[in-house]
Design an enzyme around this catalytic site. Structure first.
Site, mmCIF file in Angstrom:
data_model
loop_
_atom_site.group_PDB
_atom_site.id
_atom_site.type_symbol
_atom_site.label_atom_id
_atom_site.label_comp_id
_atom_site.label_asym_id
_atom_site.label_seq_id
_atom_site.Cartn_x
_atom_site.Cartn_y
_atom_site.Cartn_z
ATOM 1 N N SER A 57 36.345 39.533 40.911
ATOM 2 C CA SER A 57 37.626 39.980 41.465
ATOM 3 C C SER A 57 37.657 39.709 42.965
ATOM 4 C CB SER A 57 37.809 41.479 41.228
ATOM 5 O OG SER A 57 38.971 41.931 41.902
ATOM 6 N N TYR B 88 34.638 50.027 42.084
ATOM 7 C CA TYR B 88 34.952 48.843 41.268
ATOM 8 C C TYR B 88 34.727 47.576 42.098
ATOM 9 C CZ TYR B 88 38.169 45.388 39.113
ATOM 10 O OH TYR B 88 38.745 44.250 38.581
#
Ligand code: NAP
Length: 242
Positions: free
Chosen positions: A137, A151
């Site tokens: 990501s 995250y």
């Protein structure tokens, strides 16, 4: 050589778009998912409609036995040539100080332990010419303040996993890369409590909009293809300029 590819989290979002894209590119596909049987059945039907062989099975990537079962199902199709390590979760968006330890553990479990277990299976079974793509990501470098820093930190670990594994597997002719999507229009934002996040984020994205799952799937397909034969250890950012 037939292309036999495992995709984790293939029932929805980026994984589903990748399954469809790879089927059209000539891959036979074994994909896992967690619980959305109807969505998985729809993806499987599209793989078959593209004229490819496919198998879909519930396989929680945090469970080593279920991971082994997914790779065994792929082995029934032939020698493994690709893995798309994609199944991932966020947790409710919020300040770092409010992070629930159970949510933290789940994010680490799925996004890191799950990726490692799947990459291990792939590394044991793959031969020269095979390739792994980890779905990381853009959060890994942005840090996701006020949203989900834990995250983002785990996605940075995905990039390190990619770097190390690319080097360890290169002598065997196996390539390992990652894609780092920005804000992509999938259900993951509903799960984190902000279904409108892709639209709200558009104003801070240089290209002025969220991305679509197929815009990530195309990059994954390229990284798995012979056109990327000299690409390994790369983290390909696909984030609209973020
Ligand atoms: P999504 O739409 O929520 O889909 C997640 C997929 O993963 C579903 O197929 C789900 O299965 C599966 N899954 C979740 N937990 C699992 C587990 N423990 N075991 C097996 N399968 C599991 O998510 P997405 O947006 O496509 O995200 C895919 C990947 O891209 C993730 O790694 C995510 O971190 C990354 N990413 C997404 C974005 C974004 O903006 N969307 C941005 C950057 C990176 P069920 O359908 O059965 O629940």
């Amino acid at each position: 050589m037939n292309s036999i590819t495992v995709i984790t989290g293939g029932s929805r979002g980026i994984g589903a778009a990748t399954a469809r894209r790879l089927a059209h590119a000539g891959h036979d596909i074994a994909f896992g998912y967690r619980r959305d049987h109807a969505a998985a059945a729809a993806v499987l039907a599209d793989i078959h409609a593209a004229g490819r062989r496919g198998v879909a099975l519930p396989a929680d990537t945090t469970d080593p036995d279920q991971v082994t079962a997914l790779f065994d199902a792929a082995a029934d199709l032939g020698d493994l040539t690709g893995l798309v390590n994609n199944a991932g979760v966020t947790s409710p968006i919020g300040p770092f100080v409010d992070l629930d330890p159970d949510h933290l553990r789940h994010v680490v479990d799925v996004n890191l332990i799950g990726y490692v277990l799947c990459a291990q299976q792939a590394a044991r079974r793959m031969n020269a010419g095979a390739a792994i793509v980890n779905v990381s990501s853009a959060a890994a470098t942005l840090g996701s303040p006020g949203e989900y820093i834990h995250y983002a930190a785990v996605k940075a670990a995905t990039d390190t996993l990619t770097t190390g594994l690319a080097k360890e597997l290169a002598p065997r002719g196996i390539r390992v890369n990652a894609v780092a999507p920005g804000v992509i229009r999938t259900d993951i934002h509903t799960s984190s409590g902000q279904p409108d996040r892709p639209d709200r984020a558009a104003t801070r994205i240089p290209l002025g909009r969220a991305g679509e799952p197929d815009e990530i799937a195309g990059a994954i397909a390229w990284l798995l293809s012979p056109d990327a034969s000299y690409t390994t250890g790369a983290v390909l950012r696909i984030a609209g300029g973020l």
